[in-house]
Scaffold this motif. Structure first.
Motif, PDB file in Angstrom:
ATOM      1  N   VAL A 148       0.827  -1.205   0.000  1.00 19.71           N
ATOM      2  CA  VAL A 148       0.000   0.000   0.000  1.00 19.71           C
ATOM      3  C   VAL A 148       0.863   1.258   0.000  1.00 19.71           C
ATOM      4  CG1 VAL A 148      -1.715   1.312   1.294  1.00 19.71           C
ATOM      5  CG2 VAL A 148      -1.882  -1.179   1.189  1.00 19.71           C
ATOM      6  N   SER A 149       1.821   1.315   0.894  1.00 19.98           N
ATOM      7  CA  SER A 149       2.623   2.531   1.022  1.00 19.98           C
ATOM      8  C   SER A 149       3.882   2.229   1.821  1.00 19.98           C
ATOM      9  CB  SER A 149       1.801   3.616   1.735  1.00 19.98           C
ATOM     10  OG  SER A 149       2.553   4.797   1.902  1.00 19.98           O
ATOM     11  N   CYS A 150       4.913   3.018   1.590  1.00 15.46           N
ATOM     12  CA  CYS A 150       6.114   2.873   2.404  1.00 15.46           C
ATOM     13  C   CYS A 150       6.871   4.199   2.429  1.00 15.46           C
ATOM     14  CB  CYS A 150       7.012   1.751   1.906  1.00 15.46           C
ATOM     15  SG  CYS A 150       7.510   1.904   0.202  1.00 15.46           S
ATOM     16  N   VAL A 151       7.713   4.323   3.425  1.00 13.90           N
ATOM     17  CA  VAL A 151       8.543   5.523   3.566  1.00 13.90           C
ATOM     18  C   VAL A 151       9.996   5.059   3.634  1.00 13.90           C
ATOM     19  CG1 VAL A 151       8.114   5.541   6.070  1.00 13.90           C
ATOM     20  CG2 VAL A 151       9.031   7.580   4.951  1.00 13.90           C
ATOM     21  N   ASN A 152      10.792   5.643   2.761  1.00  8.68           N
ATOM     22  CA  ASN A 152      12.175   5.216   2.598  1.00  8.68           C
ATOM     23  C   ASN A 152      13.015   5.555   3.819  1.00  8.68           C
ATOM     24  OD1 ASN A 152      15.095   5.570   1.566  1.00  8.68           O
ATOM     25  ND2 ASN A 152      14.065   4.468  -0.077  1.00  8.68           N
ATOM     26  N   ARG A 153      13.881   4.642   4.208  1.00  4.99           N
ATOM     27  CA  ARG A 153      14.711   4.847   5.403  1.00  4.99           C
ATOM     28  C   ARG A 153      15.754   5.925   5.197  1.00  4.99           C
ATOM     29  NH1 ARG A 153      19.285   0.129   5.391  1.00  4.99           N
ATOM     30  NH2 ARG A 153      19.326  -0.289   3.158  1.00  4.99           N
ATOM     31  N   ASN A 154      16.210   6.122   3.963  1.00  6.00           N
ATOM     32  CA  ASN A 154      17.325   7.032   3.724  1.00  6.00           C
ATOM     33  C   ASN A 154      16.886   8.483   3.551  1.00  6.00           C
ATOM     34  OD1 ASN A 154      19.308   4.983   3.749  1.00  6.00           O
ATOM     35  ND2 ASN A 154      18.764   4.429   1.659  1.00  6.00           N
ATOM     36  N   ASP A 155      15.837   8.684   2.743  1.00  4.14           N
ATOM     37  CA  ASP A 155      15.491  10.057   2.395  1.00  4.14           C
ATOM     38  C   ASP A 155      14.036  10.404   2.673  1.00  4.14           C
ATOM     39  OD1 ASP A 155      15.617   9.215  -1.160  1.00  4.14           O
ATOM     40  OD2 ASP A 155      14.246   8.597   0.449  1.00  4.14           O
ATOM     41  N   ALA A 156      13.341   9.462   3.302  1.00  8.00           N
ATOM     42  CA  ALA A 156      11.931   9.679   3.643  1.00  8.00           C
ATOM     43  C   ALA A 156      11.038   9.845   2.422  1.00  8.00           C
ATOM     44  CB  ALA A 156      11.770  10.868   4.581  1.00  8.00           C
ATOM     45  N   ASN A 157      11.536   9.501   1.256  1.00  9.09           N
ATOM     46  CA  ASN A 157      10.636   9.478   0.093  1.00  9.09           C
ATOM     47  C   ASN A 157       9.542   8.450   0.327  1.00  9.09           C
ATOM     48  OD1 ASN A 157      11.866  11.465  -1.402  1.00  9.09           O
ATOM     49  ND2 ASN A 157      13.130  10.069  -2.593  1.00  9.09           N
ATOM     50  N   THR A 158       8.402   8.710  -0.257  1.00  9.24           N
ATOM     51  CA  THR A 158       7.260   7.835  -0.032  1.00  9.24           C
ATOM     52  C   THR A 158       6.779   7.181  -1.318  1.00  9.24           C
ATOM     53  OG1 THR A 158       5.785   9.733  -0.251  1.00  9.24           O
ATOM     54  CG2 THR A 158       6.464   9.122   1.974  1.00  9.24           C
ATOM     55  N   TYR A 159       6.122   6.060  -1.134  1.00  9.56           N
ATOM     56  CA  TYR A 159       5.501   5.332  -2.238  1.00  9.56           C
ATOM     57  C   TYR A 159       4.045   5.081  -1.884  1.00  9.56           C
ATOM     58  CZ  TYR A 159       3.754   1.220  -4.633  1.00  9.56           C
ATOM     59  OH  TYR A 159       2.966   0.351  -5.325  1.00  9.56           O
ATOM     60  N   TYR A 160       3.183   5.204  -2.892  1.00  5.78           N
ATOM     61  CA  TYR A 160       1.775   4.876  -2.716  1.00  5.78           C
ATOM     62  C   TYR A 160       1.306   4.036  -3.887  1.00  5.78           C
ATOM     63  CZ  TYR A 160       1.855   8.648   0.735  1.00  5.78           C
ATOM     64  OH  TYR A 160       2.160   9.437   1.815  1.00  5.78           O
ATOM     65  N   ALA A 161       0.563   2.997  -3.579  1.00  2.16           N
ATOM     66  CA  ALA A 161      -0.043   2.202  -4.635  1.00  2.16           C
ATOM     67  C   ALA A 161      -1.074   3.051  -5.368  1.00  2.16           C
ATOM     68  CB  ALA A 161      -0.709   0.963  -4.047  1.00  2.16           C
ATOM     69  N   ASP A 162      -1.250   2.796  -6.644  1.00  2.00           N
ATOM     70  CA  ASP A 162      -2.226   3.553  -7.424  1.00  2.00           C
ATOM     71  C   ASP A 162      -3.627   3.451  -6.825  1.00  2.00           C
ATOM     72  OD1 ASP A 162      -0.745   2.847 -10.692  1.00  2.00           O
ATOM     73  OD2 ASP A 162      -0.311   4.395  -9.211  1.00  2.00           O
ATOM     74  N   SER A 163      -3.921   2.319  -6.214  1.00  2.84           N
ATOM     75  CA  SER A 163      -5.266   2.096  -5.672  1.00  2.84           C
ATOM     76  C   SER A 163      -5.589   3.005  -4.486  1.00  2.84           C
ATOM     77  CB  SER A 163      -5.413   0.629  -5.250  1.00  2.84           C
ATOM     78  OG  SER A 163      -4.411   0.283  -4.294  1.00  2.84           O
ATOM     79  N   VAL A 164      -4.569   3.579  -3.866  1.00  5.32           N
ATOM     80  CA  VAL A 164      -4.817   4.429  -2.688  1.00  5.32           C
ATOM     81  C   VAL A 164      -4.265   5.846  -2.863  1.00  5.32           C
ATOM     82  CG1 VAL A 164      -4.811   2.427  -1.163  1.00  5.32           C
ATOM     83  CG2 VAL A 164      -2.693   3.746  -1.498  1.00  5.32           C
ATOM     84  N   LYS A 165      -3.583   6.091  -3.952  1.00  6.01           N
ATOM     85  CA  LYS A 165      -2.935   7.392  -4.149  1.00  6.01           C
ATOM     86  C   LYS A 165      -3.953   8.517  -4.059  1.00  6.01           C
ATOM     87  CE  LYS A 165       0.488   7.030  -6.848  1.00  6.01           C
ATOM     88  NZ  LYS A 165       1.343   6.838  -8.033  1.00  6.01           N
TER      89      LYS A 165
END
Length: 118
Positions: free
Chosen positions: A47-64
């Motif tokens: 669904v989503s995650c936050v990168n350990r190094n730079d705090a960049n985030t990811y969101y699945a298209d289904s929840v964006k």
């Protein structure tokens, strides 16, 4: 490594929930942390995650556009704020940790049930 999700519940479509993930055994810069879900009869979905190094985030298209991931490093907690919930969001939500966003299922804990009714 331990992770514990909480904050699930039953809401009507359009409602909101805030999930929390309390982790221990590692620090925020050791692993990328995120959320995945599994609905009955469906495969696990990241669904989503936050990168350990730079705090960049990811969101699945289904929840964006409907969810926001955040973290409180001092409290070893990651949050998933969900709004505009839909019945198809119904699933068990688990938090996980791993070297990258693609591998957050490396370590994971007991999930929390989210049920959205129409």
């Amino acid at each position: 490594v331990q992770l514990q999700a909480s904050g699930g519940g039953s809401v009507q479509a359009g409602g909101s929930l805030r999930l929390s993930c309390l982790y221990s055994g590692f620090s925020f810069d050791d692993y990328t942390i995120g959320w995945f879900r599994r609905a009955p009869g469906k495969e696990r979905e990241r669904v989503s995650c936050v990168n350990r190094n730079d705090a960049n985030t990811y969101y699945a298209d289904s929840v964006k556009g409907r969810v926001i991931i955040s973290r409180d490093n001092a409290k070893s907690t990651v949050f998933l704020q969900m709004s505009g919930l839909k019945p198809e969001d119904t699933a068990v939500y688990s938090c996980g940790a791993g070297p990258t966003c693609l591998t957050i299922h490396k370590y994971w804990g007991r999930g929390t049930q989210v049920t959205v009714s129409s």
